[in-house]
Design an enzyme around this catalytic site. Sequence first.
Site, PDB file in Angstrom:
ATOM      1  CG  HIS A 306      -1.609   1.272   1.490  1.00  0.00           C
ATOM      2  ND1 HIS A 306      -2.878   1.542   1.028  1.00  0.00           N
ATOM      3  CD2 HIS A 306      -1.206   2.387   2.164  1.00  0.00           C
ATOM      4  CE1 HIS A 306      -3.224   2.766   1.408  1.00  0.00           C
ATOM      5  NE2 HIS A 306      -2.227   3.290   2.107  1.00  0.00           N
ATOM      6  CD  GLU A 307       2.249   3.601   3.822  1.00  0.00           C
ATOM      7  OE1 GLU A 307       2.674   4.678   3.366  1.00  0.00           O
ATOM      8  OE2 GLU A 307       1.204   3.526   4.502  1.00  0.00           O
ATOM      9  CG  HIS A 310       0.564   6.301  -0.781  1.00  0.00           C
ATOM     10  ND1 HIS A 310      -0.647   6.821  -1.187  1.00  0.00           N
ATOM     11  CD2 HIS A 310       0.333   5.724   0.430  1.00  0.00           C
ATOM     12  CE1 HIS A 310      -1.567   6.576  -0.269  1.00  0.00           C
ATOM     13  NE2 HIS A 310      -1.000   5.897   0.716  1.00  0.00           N
ATOM     14  CD  GLU A 386      -4.202   6.562   2.472  1.00  0.00           C
ATOM     15  OE1 GLU A 386      -4.046   5.352   2.744  1.00  0.00           O
ATOM     16  OE2 GLU A 386      -3.255   7.372   2.433  1.00  0.00           O
TER      17      GLU A 386
END
Length: 446
Positions: A306-307, A310, A386
Site C-alpha cells: 500500500h505504501e 503511493h 488511499e
Amino acid sequence: MRMWESLDEVWAMPAEKRIFGVVLLFSWTVYLWETFLAQRQRRIYKTTTHVPLELGQIMDSETFEKSRLYQLDKSTFSFWSGLYSEIEGTIIQSLVFLLLATLFSALTGLPWSLYNTFVIEEKHGFNQQTLGFFMKDAIKKFIVTQCILLPVSSLLLYIIKIGGDYFFIYAWLFTLVVSLVLVTIYADYIAPLFDKFTPLPEGKLKQEIEVMAKSIDFPLTKVYVVEGSKRSSHSNAYFYGFFKNKRIVLFDTLLEEYSVLNKDIQEESGMEPHRDGEGDSEEIKAKVKSKKQGCKNEEVLAVLGHELGHWKLGHTVKNIIISQMNSFLCFFLFAVLIGRKELFAAFGFYESQPTLIGLLIIFQFIFSPYNEVLSFCLTVLSRRFEFQADAFAKKLGKAKDLYSALIKLNRDNLGFPVSDWLFSMWHYSHPPLLERLQALKNTKQD
C-alpha cells in the site's frame, strides 16, 4: 534584491515605493561596496607580515606585528558588527517575539499534552513513557525546534526585507529549499535524536521486502526498524528519501515478531517467548493470539505494498507540487496585503508594522477561510489516494493480507470502525475501515 531593468520602470512606481526602493538599493550598494573594500584591506593585514623598508627605522617588528593583529581583529569585528547592523531591528525583535511565543505555547500546551499522554493514552493502554522520559523528550523537541526555527525565520525575514517587489518569489524559493533539505535530513539526523533506528535483520521478511521493491522498480537502499514501543504502542510504517536513495522504516509495534509488548503478553500468560507453544493449552494460545500486537510478515508486506503504491502512483510528488503551489500563492497574497496598515491597526499595531506579525496575521487569520476550504479539498484528495494505494496492493496480490492487516491495525490503534459520513468526509484523511474493507472484499481471496 530586485534590480530594475530601466529608469522608466522605476519612475512608473508610486512615489513611496520609488523612494523606498531607491533608498534600499542605495543602502545595500554602499554596504556591499564597503564590505568589498574591507575584505581587500583584510587581505593586506593577513599577507603583510614584515615591516616595509621605508618604515624600518621608525617601527620595530614587535610593534608592527601588534598593530597587524590589532587591525585584523578590528576588521573581523567590523564585518560582523556591520552585518548585524544591516539585519538588526525588526528581525531581531521578531526573533525574540517568536522565541517567547513558542516558549509560551510550549508551556501552556504542556498540561494538555501531559493529560493526553498519562491519562487518555495511559487509560487505554497506549502510553509506554515514564514522566522523566516525557519531560526529557519535550525539552529536546523544544531545543531542536528552536535550532531550526530561529535561523530559518531570520533568513526568511531577511529575504523579505531585501527582496524588493518580488520578495515573495525569493521567499517561496527559500522555503522550498528548506523543506526539501529537512525532508532529506530528518530521518537520518533529526529523528534518531528521539528514537532508536536499527537495520532490519537479514531474514525472510527483509528478502521479501527487497523482492517486492525490485518488482516495482522502487530504489530501496535500506530497511530500518524504529523503536516506537518505548513511547507508544501505536504502529506505523513509512518510506523517505529522494531519487535513487529510498529507505523504508517499520515501527517495531507493527511487526508481530519484533514487538516488545508481545513478549510481555506471553510472559503474563505463562508462555516462554521463544517456545513453539507445544504443551500449552488451546485456551492460553487463543488468549495470547487475540492480544498479540502487530502483523504477520505477509500482512506487513501488504501494508508496505500500500505504501509503495503511493510512490508508484506519484502521490508523494503530487502532494509536494500542491504544497508548493499553495505556498507560492500564500506568499504572493502576503506581498499584496502586507502594505495594508488597516490589517495591523485591527490587531493593535498602529505605529509599527513588524514583518513577523504581518505573517502571523495574514496566514493565521486572513487566510483562515481559505485554509479550511483547502484542508477539506486535501482531505478528499487524500482519501482518493488511499483507495488507489489499496487498489495497487491488490494488483500485487496482497488483497487478502491487506484486508486482515487493516483489521489488526484498527484493533491495535483502537480505531472506531463506524463514522458519521459528514464528519468522516470533513475530517478523515483516510477512508473509514468499513469502506476500505468493502473495496477489498471482492478480491480478498485472490
